[in-house]
Design a protein around this motif. Sequence first.
Motif, short mmCIF file in Angstrom:
data_model
loop_
_atom_site.label_atom_id
_atom_site.label_comp_id
_atom_site.label_asym_id
_atom_site.label_seq_id
_atom_site.Cartn_x
_atom_site.Cartn_y
_atom_site.Cartn_z
N ASP A 1 9.96 42.54 -43.57
CA ASP A 1 9.90 43.11 -42.13
C ASP A 1 9.22 43.00 -41.25
OD1 ASP A 1 10.63 45.45 -41.03
OD2 ASP A 1 10.30 46.57 -41.92
N VAL A 2 9.22 41.83 -40.42
CA VAL A 2 8.84 41.39 -39.55
C VAL A 2 7.85 41.59 -37.98
CG1 VAL A 2 8.21 38.94 -37.91
CG2 VAL A 2 9.72 39.20 -40.57
N GLN A 3 7.37 42.20 -36.93
CA GLN A 3 7.12 42.61 -36.47
C GLN A 3 7.07 41.76 -35.71
OE1 GLN A 3 2.53 43.28 -36.31
NE2 GLN A 3 2.72 45.03 -38.29
N ASP A 4 7.33 42.64 -34.52
CA ASP A 4 8.68 41.62 -33.46
C ASP A 4 7.53 41.02 -32.81
OD1 ASP A 4 10.73 41.66 -32.76
OD2 ASP A 4 10.44 42.13 -30.56
N GLN A 5 5.96 40.76 -32.33
CA GLN A 5 5.38 40.03 -32.04
C GLN A 5 5.61 38.41 -32.51
OE1 GLN A 5 1.24 40.28 -32.72
NE2 GLN A 5 1.42 42.29 -34.29
N PHE A 6 6.27 38.31 -33.71
CA PHE A 6 5.86 37.63 -34.44
C PHE A 6 7.73 36.70 -34.52
CE2 PHE A 6 2.56 39.45 -36.52
CZ PHE A 6 1.75 39.03 -36.29
N ASN A 7 8.14 37.31 -33.71
CA ASN A 7 9.34 36.77 -33.85
C ASN A 7 9.86 35.74 -32.58
OD1 ASN A 7 10.56 38.53 -36.43
ND2 ASN A 7 11.44 39.60 -35.09
N GLY A 8 10.67 34.75 -32.98
CA GLY A 8 11.11 33.84 -32.12
C GLY A 8 12.42 34.30 -31.19
N GLY A 9 13.05 33.85 -30.60
CA GLY A 9 14.07 33.99 -29.53
C GLY A 9 15.29 33.53 -29.65
N GLN A 10 14.73 31.76 -30.89
CA GLN A 10 15.67 31.52 -31.21
C GLN A 10 15.40 30.82 -32.75
OE1 GLN A 10 15.52 28.17 -27.90
NE2 GLN A 10 14.06 27.18 -29.35
N SER A 11 16.60 30.91 -33.48
CA SER A 11 16.37 30.55 -34.81
C SER A 11 17.09 28.82 -34.71
CB SER A 11 17.21 31.42 -35.65
OG SER A 11 16.58 31.28 -37.28
N ASP A 12 16.18 27.92 -34.92
CA ASP A 12 16.62 26.17 -35.29
C ASP A 12 16.99 26.16 -35.35
OD1 ASP A 12 16.67 23.76 -34.85
OD2 ASP A 12 15.36 23.90 -33.55
N ALA A 13 18.29 25.31 -36.76
CA ALA A 13 18.76 25.60 -37.77
C ALA A 13 19.00 24.00 -37.73
CB ALA A 13 20.42 25.65 -37.86
N GLN A 14 18.26 22.99 -36.78
CA GLN A 14 18.60 21.67 -37.54
C GLN A 14 17.63 21.11 -37.32
OE1 GLN A 14 21.70 20.27 -34.15
NE2 GLN A 14 22.72 19.38 -35.68
N PHE B 1 7.08 32.32 -27.27
CA PHE B 1 7.65 30.91 -28.10
C PHE B 1 9.18 30.08 -27.74
CE2 PHE B 1 6.52 34.63 -31.15
CZ PHE B 1 5.33 34.43 -31.32
N PRO B 2 8.77 28.92 -27.81
CA PRO B 2 9.88 27.90 -27.54
C PRO B 2 10.79 28.55 -27.29
CG PRO B 2 8.34 26.71 -28.92
CD PRO B 2 7.58 28.49 -29.11
N TYR B 3 11.79 28.83 -26.28
CA TYR B 3 13.30 29.61 -25.48
C TYR B 3 13.85 28.04 -25.24
CZ TYR B 3 17.03 33.04 -25.32
OH TYR B 3 18.04 33.57 -25.45
N GLN B 4 14.87 27.46 -25.73
CA GLN B 4 15.97 26.30 -24.98
C GLN B 4 16.18 26.08 -24.49
OE1 GLN B 4 17.50 23.76 -27.51
NE2 GLN B 4 18.29 22.20 -26.37
N CYS B 5 16.22 26.04 -22.89
CA CYS B 5 17.44 26.64 -21.65
C CYS B 5 19.01 25.49 -22.42
CB CYS B 5 17.35 25.59 -20.55
SG CYS B 5 16.52 27.19 -19.86
N ARG B 6 20.43 26.23 -22.36
CA ARG B 6 21.12 25.38 -22.83
C ARG B 6 22.75 25.51 -21.89
NH1 ARG B 6 20.73 24.10 -28.71
NH2 ARG B 6 22.86 25.02 -28.75
N THR B 7 22.25 23.72 -21.60
CA THR B 7 23.57 24.00 -20.26
C THR B 7 24.90 23.58 -20.66
OG1 THR B 7 22.89 21.28 -20.59
CG2 THR B 7 21.95 22.53 -19.18
#
Length: 537
Positions: A358-371, A140-146
């Motif tokens: 209780d979410v199986q990890d295969q469906f979890n993203g690497g970030q949670s976008d609050a905007q 899943f998308p994982y934004q770089c954060r300079t």
Amino acid sequence: MDKRVRRSCLAFASILALAGCSTQEDLLEAPEEVPPARTAPLHSERGGIGLLHESGDKSQMATVTVNTFRSLIVTETAIVNNFSMREVFDQLAAQSGVAGLTGLAIYRQLWDTQNARPGLNQGQHCNDLTSSGQPVFNSFPYQCRTQEGSQANQDPFTNPASANAYKAVGLFNRFDLAPADGANCGEYRIIFARKSGETNILSRNFIIFEAVLPNPHPEEGLDGCLPVAEFWHRLTANADPASRTQQLRNFYFTGLPGFRPVVHIDNYGADPATIAGQIRTNQFMQSNWLLREFKLQKTCASGTCTSLKAIISTDKVNPFGGLFNPNSTHARAADFRFFFATQVEALARNDINLFNMDVQDQFNGGQSDAQGGENNYTGQFGNNASALRTLIQGELDRIGSTLTPVNIVNRAKALSCAGCHDLSNSNGLGGGLTWPNSLGFTHISELTEAGPEGTRFRISPALENVFLPHRKAVFEEYLSRPRPCHNVCNPGNPIATHCSPCAASVCEGDPFCCTGSWDVICVDQAQDVCGLSCNAL
């Protein structure tokens, strides 16, 4: 030797034993090109005994009461100012057993994960994996954060007054996350806020250390965690901030007798036997505002540890928002629809503190976008007919619920990091429930207010009015249980005087045995006072 001096020596010896290179010396580091499949068994915010207590239910067993702001959450500046992030990172470095490793090096390597490679060339990077030229993690998308990544070249420790520095804003007792079987004793957290956020809303950043504390007596179940619960309970009656500060520092950095310190590498994911605990971030230094999760990982071989690194982890209970979209072509979208249908009954539970998934990890993203729209599950779900909507409605019909599919998706969004922190503020969830408000992207602030015991950092209405009262009721019910009894020949929890005449006699001379821990000294005294031969039992 005086028994109290001896007890101190034994406690110090146990600390030395816990602070070694590794609990598993031959752990091999996962290849950095592959997202490590390292997931903690705990739900990030809901789980354990906290899910066994109805909101507003004051059990008749609950005869013990606690002060919320002493025994569940500590935000007074007079106390938290004595917790430095440098001390946390330095202790982690010392526990690693890695020659020459410093706390500053771990801090910089953690933030270098947010940079495109090669960066410092010391660990993972945001673009180690790509899809169609865009960084991904767990597919899943994982934004770089300079902006956050720039901290890989900063020193937040030398000058605590600098904008780059961090300050502690809160200590949290999450005994409510302890499993009912006592597999561990819950989570204990320290939250640090970047000082630049005091004056610049576009330069806010938070680091949350969320330690899972092991139960040293799992054979006793949750009763093995009683000393931890009683430690927090005793703070309620302690009116001296300086005394509470010292006791909290001891709990976090030294540990209660027989327990690890809270600040220990193995409590943040480095123990391969449990992989429990995490370090989370709330990142505001550039848009969109994101929440992310990390774990510590050691590399050791033949008794020598060569590295301790922060590794990127999935955000737990944060399914990637695009999976709710009827038009998703992601390879896991179809599996997710059937999986999510299995969570409908738990999400339909009509209690603001208890509905869950209780979410199986295969469906979890690497970030949670609050905007943005990525984690706006209801926006992704839409209003039209879809296979997922049909599956949800089928489950609602099966359990006889009058909730709608949109209500269920809204509840899932509220449990995600982005939802809990912002997207779900004041959202109706069906069944008469409304999600309570954060402070706007956080539940604790780097800004202060006047409190009954002095200046303290602000907390959200959601925490103060909804979540903390529930945790208080759970904690008080546990503390009000009858004190467990066990054999006086076995070290373990304190033994109440009513358990046996022998215990009463020992505690008359050494009250610690009935209020602190029934340690080996208490066993020795039981043999002397009661004429027992424990080796023969």
